[in-house]
Write a protein that holds these residues in place. Structure first.
Motif, PDB file in Angstrom:
ATOM      1  N   UNK A 234       0.853  19.303 -17.149  1.00  0.00           N
ATOM      2  CA  UNK A 234       1.480  18.873 -15.897  1.00  0.00           C
ATOM      3  C   UNK A 234       0.408  18.780 -14.826  1.00  0.00           C
ATOM      4  N   UNK A 235       0.572  17.805 -13.944  1.00  0.00           N
ATOM      5  CA  UNK A 235      -0.420  17.630 -12.890  1.00  0.00           C
ATOM      6  C   UNK A 235       0.174  16.964 -11.663  1.00  0.00           C
ATOM      7  N   UNK A 236      -0.420  17.250 -10.499  1.00  0.00           N
ATOM      8  CA  UNK A 236       0.033  16.668  -9.238  1.00  0.00           C
ATOM      9  C   UNK A 236      -1.144  16.539  -8.286  1.00  0.00           C
ATOM     10  N   UNK A 237      -1.261  15.366  -7.674  1.00  0.00           N
ATOM     11  CA  UNK A 237      -2.292  15.115  -6.675  1.00  0.00           C
ATOM     12  C   UNK A 237      -1.638  14.428  -5.486  1.00  0.00           C
ATOM     13  N   UNK A 238      -1.833  14.976  -4.283  1.00  0.00           N
ATOM     14  CA  UNK A 238      -1.378  14.352  -3.042  1.00  0.00           C
ATOM     15  C   UNK A 238      -2.597  14.146  -2.161  1.00  0.00           C
ATOM     16  N   UNK A 239      -2.865  12.897  -1.790  1.00  0.00           N
ATOM     17  CA  UNK A 239      -4.083  12.554  -1.061  1.00  0.00           C
ATOM     18  C   UNK A 239      -3.754  11.804   0.222  1.00  0.00           C
ATOM     19  N   UNK A 240      -4.279  12.295   1.340  1.00  0.00           N
ATOM     20  CA  UNK A 240      -4.191  11.588   2.624  1.00  0.00           C
ATOM     21  C   UNK A 240      -5.486  10.815   2.826  1.00  0.00           C
ATOM     22  N   UNK A 241      -5.373   9.584   3.343  1.00  0.00           N
ATOM     23  CA  UNK A 241      -6.551   8.724   3.467  1.00  0.00           C
ATOM     24  C   UNK A 241      -6.444   7.832   4.696  1.00  0.00           C
ATOM     25  N   UNK A 242      -7.567   7.603   5.366  1.00  0.00           N
ATOM     26  CA  UNK A 242      -7.637   6.635   6.460  1.00  0.00           C
ATOM     27  C   UNK A 242      -8.704   5.610   6.124  1.00  0.00           C
ATOM     28  N   UNK A 243      -8.400   4.339   6.389  1.00  0.00           N
ATOM     29  CA  UNK A 243      -9.344   3.241   6.205  1.00  0.00           C
ATOM     30  C   UNK A 243      -9.356   2.396   7.473  1.00  0.00           C
ATOM     31  N   UNK A 244     -10.551   1.992   7.894  1.00  0.00           N
ATOM     32  CA  UNK A 244     -10.719   1.241   9.144  1.00  0.00           C
ATOM     33  C   UNK A 244     -11.397  -0.092   8.841  1.00  0.00           C
ATOM     34  N   UNK A 245     -10.805  -1.172   9.368  1.00  0.00           N
ATOM     35  CA  UNK A 245     -11.342  -2.521   9.197  1.00  0.00           C
ATOM     36  C   UNK A 245     -11.424  -3.195  10.564  1.00  0.00           C
ATOM     37  N   UNK A 246     -12.225  -4.247  10.647  1.00  0.00           N
ATOM     38  CA  UNK A 246     -12.270  -5.051  11.870  1.00  0.00           C
ATOM     39  C   UNK A 246     -12.201  -6.528  11.514  1.00  0.00           C
ATOM     40  N   UNK A 247     -11.401  -7.245  12.281  1.00  0.00           N
ATOM     41  CA  UNK A 247     -11.281  -8.686  12.092  1.00  0.00           C
ATOM     42  C   UNK A 247     -12.588  -9.358  12.504  1.00  0.00           C
ATOM     43  N   UNK A 248     -13.173 -10.124  11.598  1.00  0.00           N
ATOM     44  CA  UNK A 248     -14.453 -10.791  11.859  1.00  0.00           C
ATOM     45  C   UNK A 248     -14.321 -12.270  11.526  1.00  0.00           C
ATOM     46  N   UNK A 249     -14.758 -13.123  12.438  1.00  0.00           N
ATOM     47  CA  UNK A 249     -14.734 -14.575  12.220  1.00  0.00           C
ATOM     48  C   UNK A 249     -13.363 -15.046  11.753  1.00  0.00           C
ATOM     49  N   UNK A 250     -12.344 -14.688  12.518  1.00  0.00           N
ATOM     50  CA  UNK A 250     -10.958 -15.041  12.175  1.00  0.00           C
ATOM     51  C   UNK A 250     -10.843 -16.543  11.885  1.00  0.00           C
ATOM     52  N   UNK A 251     -10.131 -16.954  10.844  1.00  0.00           N
ATOM     53  CA  UNK A 251      -9.337 -16.125   9.937  1.00  0.00           C
ATOM     54  C   UNK A 251     -10.037 -15.855   8.602  1.00  0.00           C
TER      55      UNK A 251
END
Length: 207
Positions: free
Chosen positions: A105-122
């Motif tokens: 039996x196994x359990x993993x709970x992971x919190x994560x943040x990812x940051x992006x920036x809009x460049x040369x839209x679109x």
């Protein structure tokens, strides 16, 4: 100084459409775009193993994601800090029995943040940084474990703003449980009972 980004939406992602039936939103594949992004979230993953050392595996993932936008006002380095509160519990048991000693039996709970920036839209988005932290990471053969998961996690990432365009931030809580064996069960539960839920992330950007 510091500022807060704008919450623009939230998703629930699960392995099957049936796991998403309790959430109100627009159905996608395999996600549901939620109508109320700023409410506390309930999320759960559970599975039961089946007999046999060659096979018998059962796996269940589930993920909640919040999306934010921040209009960059200055160039240079800044820090993105996230606080995510959670209240829940875990149940894990894998009991070996005669002729089937592969109980797991196994359990993993992971919190994560990812940051992006809009460049040369679109054309594309530029990845700026990320951070992640495990709330629980427990798995073993012949395991018996249960208890509360109650607290908060802080995530931090330093990013470099190179243009005055929109910055996007995704914060996720990912649950994964697995079990193998006739007497095995794995559960991560931030859903059942009024006291179990995940609060919307609080984000502060300092520069």
């Amino acid at each position: 100084g510091w500022s807060q980004p704008y919450l623009i939406g939230a998703d629930m992602i699960a392995e099957t459409p049936e796991q998403l039936e309790g959430y109100e939103g627009e159905m996608g594949n395999p996600a549901k775009w939620l109508y109320e992004a700023n409410e506390s979230r309930t999320i759960k993953a559970w599975t039961t193993g089946s007999a046999g050392c060659v096979g018998g595996w059962s796996y269940c993932p589930s993920t909640a994601i919040w999306y934010y936008a921040w209009p960059a006002t200055a160039l240079g380095k800044c820090s993105v800090s996230v606080w995510l509160g959670y209240h829940g519990f875990h149940n894990l048991y894998a009991i070996p029995i005669p002729w089937d000693f592969c109980a797991y039996a196994g359990a993993i709970a992971t919190a994560k943040v990812q940051v992006y920036q809009q460049v040369s839209y679109p054309k594309y988005s530029k990845f700026l940084g990320e951070d992640e932290h495990d709330i629980i990471n427990k798995y073993a053969y012949g395991l018996v474990s249960f208890g509360l998961l109650d607290g908060s996690v802080q995530l931090n990432t330093d990013v470099n703003i190179t243009s005055l365009s929109q910055v996007y931030i995704a914060v996720s809580l990912s649950l994964q449980v697995a079990a193998r064996g006739a007497v095995s069960y794995a559960e991560l539960n931030f859903q059942d009972g009024a006291a179990n839920y995940v609060s919307p992330p609080f984000i502060a950007i300092t520069y």
